[in-house]
Design an enzyme around this catalytic site. Structure first.
Site, short mmCIF file in Angstrom:
data_model
loop_
_atom_site.label_atom_id
_atom_site.label_comp_id
_atom_site.label_asym_id
_atom_site.label_seq_id
_atom_site.Cartn_x
_atom_site.Cartn_y
_atom_site.Cartn_z
N SER A 266 0.84 -1.19 0.00
CA SER A 266 0.00 0.00 0.00
C SER A 266 0.87 1.25 0.00
O SER A 266 2.06 1.18 -0.36
CB SER A 266 -0.94 -0.01 1.21
OG SER A 266 -1.91 0.99 1.09
N ASN A 267 0.33 2.39 0.38
CA ASN A 267 1.11 3.62 0.46
C ASN A 267 0.60 4.47 1.63
O ASN A 267 -0.35 4.09 2.31
CB ASN A 267 1.04 4.38 -0.87
CG ASN A 267 -0.37 4.69 -1.26
OD1 ASN A 267 -1.07 5.44 -0.59
ND2 ASN A 267 -0.84 4.10 -2.36
N TYR A 268 1.22 5.63 1.83
CA TYR A 268 0.93 6.43 3.02
C TYR A 268 -0.27 7.36 2.89
O TYR A 268 -0.50 8.19 3.76
CB TYR A 268 2.15 7.29 3.38
CG TYR A 268 3.31 6.51 3.94
CD1 TYR A 268 3.18 5.79 5.13
CD2 TYR A 268 4.54 6.50 3.29
CE1 TYR A 268 4.25 5.08 5.65
CE2 TYR A 268 5.61 5.79 3.81
CZ TYR A 268 5.47 5.08 4.99
OH TYR A 268 6.49 4.39 5.51
N SER A 269 -1.03 7.27 1.80
CA SER A 269 -2.15 8.22 1.63
C SER A 269 -3.12 8.16 2.82
O SER A 269 -3.55 7.09 3.23
CB SER A 269 -2.90 7.90 0.33
OG SER A 269 -4.08 8.66 0.29
N ALA B 244 -4.75 7.57 -4.14
CA ALA B 244 -3.40 7.11 -4.48
C ALA B 244 -3.51 5.61 -4.78
O ALA B 244 -3.24 4.76 -3.93
CB ALA B 244 -2.46 7.37 -3.30
#
Ligand code: CTP
Length: 400
Positions: free
Chosen positions: A214-217, A281
């Protein structure tokens, strides 16, 4: 938004009256000028002195000084409702008890708050707050519905624990929610009749049954766009990946996890939209194979084979049908050049460029630094809150 706005806060006699101290404080902090009127029974629940200190104004309760009707103050109070009915930009009554609501609907003015409501030229907001059975009673419901027809603006009570010990509707929304409602009253409804689809947050792509990519959004930017669009009168659907944010009143929220789920939800909801804002994102890659169960240490190789996810934005650009399309670009190098290329390649009407390395911008913050790029112009905006940035993005659609 409330800077310089003149607001009368009317308090009628319910236990939730004590929470209005926080509301008054929030209004003052937002730059509003506040004058408070209390009914004689409200005084039994919260001190006028506290409200006077917080509002920086004298609190008005009675029409006349009972002890000395000839006193100068009583003369002033005798016309207070007329002068202040003209002064106010907005009148908010919270809590609005069943009694006060019924009397307003009947045009009764047997206390000073009621006289002031009847004299007010500005919009009047009511926050009905009472016990569940009183709220559900047909008479109260008829009064509320009559007042709505007369143009009174109602903030519905929430479901929760009531002073009686019952659990149900009738509870006053928290001061922060009333503030948001008040803010909304000053927003121009320039997006009324528009259908807007917004995506937000990250997506998660499973590796096995317990791990994911995943990502930090945080989803904050997309949520602020949805909030601002709803306030401006649009019908908003918000498709969001997993985030730690509360739903937004009046916004249709759809929760998804993976990029595939987001793609499906977008395809399902895009029909009839006037504007699509892809601020999510979305993961660019996903594991080629998702392992069943949990991958054991000893069985795992050192690499996970990845493949590209479908580009939702590109699909929307290729199949554009009657909607404007706004995308985001997160760039660290050759930013304007790359964003312009994406604008063209994905057939967008606007691209919102942000650089996660600029102070105050990027994931997780409440502020952002964005550049709006369309076919004709590049506008670099200064540091602002994500809510303000959301409004500037929507201005680019509405042509404000
Ligand atoms: N986006 C999308 N579907 C994907 C990936 C991204 O719809 N599978 C959208 C995002 O919502 C955003 C825009 O594409 O509006 C830009 O994403 P970004 O990652 O900056 O650009 P990419 O086009 O993916 O290219 P790159 O990562 O190489 O910069």
């Amino acid at each position: 938004m409330l800077k310089g706005k003149k607001i009368i806060v009317g308090i009628s006699g319910g236990i939730a009256a004590y929470k209005i101290c926080s509301l008054v404080r929030l209004l003052i902090r937002s730059g509003a000028e506040v004058k408070v009127i209390m009914t004689p029974s409200a005084v039994k629940f919260v001190s006028p002195l506290t409200l006077s200190v917080l509002s920086k104004n004298e609190v008005v309760i009675n029409m006349f000084d009972e002890a000395d009707p000839a006193k100068a103050e009583s003369v002033k109070a005798g016309t207070w409702h007329i002068t202040n009915g003209l002064w106010a930009d907005l009148f908010v009554i919270a809590p609005a008890t069943a009694n006060t609501i019924a009397k307003i609907n009947a045009g009764i003015t047997d206390n000073f708050l009621l006289s002031a409501v009847l004299a007010a030229r500005c919009p009047v907001c009511l926050v009905p707050t009472m016990d569940e059975d009183m709220y559900r009673n047909k008479i109260t419901q008829r009064n509320i519905s009559d007042l709505k027809k007369y143009g009174y603006r109602i903030l519905d009570p929430v479901v929760g624990e009531l002073a009686s010990g019952l659990y149900g509707p009738g509870k006053m929304p928290e001061p922060e929610d009333i503030l948001e409602f008040v803010n909304g009253q000053f927003v121009e409804k320039d997006l009324k009749g528009k259908k807007i689809l917004v995506t937000a947050g990250p997506t998660v792509q499973p590796i096995d049954s317990v791990r994911y990519l995943s990502n930090y959004s945080s989803g904050k930017m997309g949520f602020e766009i949805a909030r601002a669009a709803q306030e401006r009168g649009a019908e908003v659907t918000l498709i969001t990946g997993p985030v730690n944010l509360n739903g937004i009143k009046g916004v249709n929220r759809i929760d998804v996890n993976t990029s595939e789920e987001m793609f499906e939800a977008v395809k399902k909801n895009v029909k009839g939209c006037n504007l699509v804002v892809m601020s999510a994102a979305v993961s660019d890659f996903k594991p080629k194979k998702v392992a069943k169960g949990k991958i054991k240490k000893e069985n795992a190789g050192l690499s996970i084979e990845l493949e590209k996810t479908d580009d939702i934005l590109k699909h929307l650009g290729k199949n554009k049908r009657g909607y404007k399309l706004f995308g985001f670009a997160l760039e660290t190098d050759n930013q304007i050049e790359n964003a312009k290329r994406k604008l063209k390649e994905k057939n967008l009407d606007l691209i919102v460029l942000n650089d996660p390395n600029v102070k105050g911008a990027g994931f997780g913050t409440d502020t952002n630094v964005i550049t709006l790029i369309d076919k004709r112009s590049v506008s670099e905006l200064p540091l602002m809150t994500k809510y303000e940035a959301a409004n500037r993005i929507l201005d680019a659609y509405s042509g404000k």
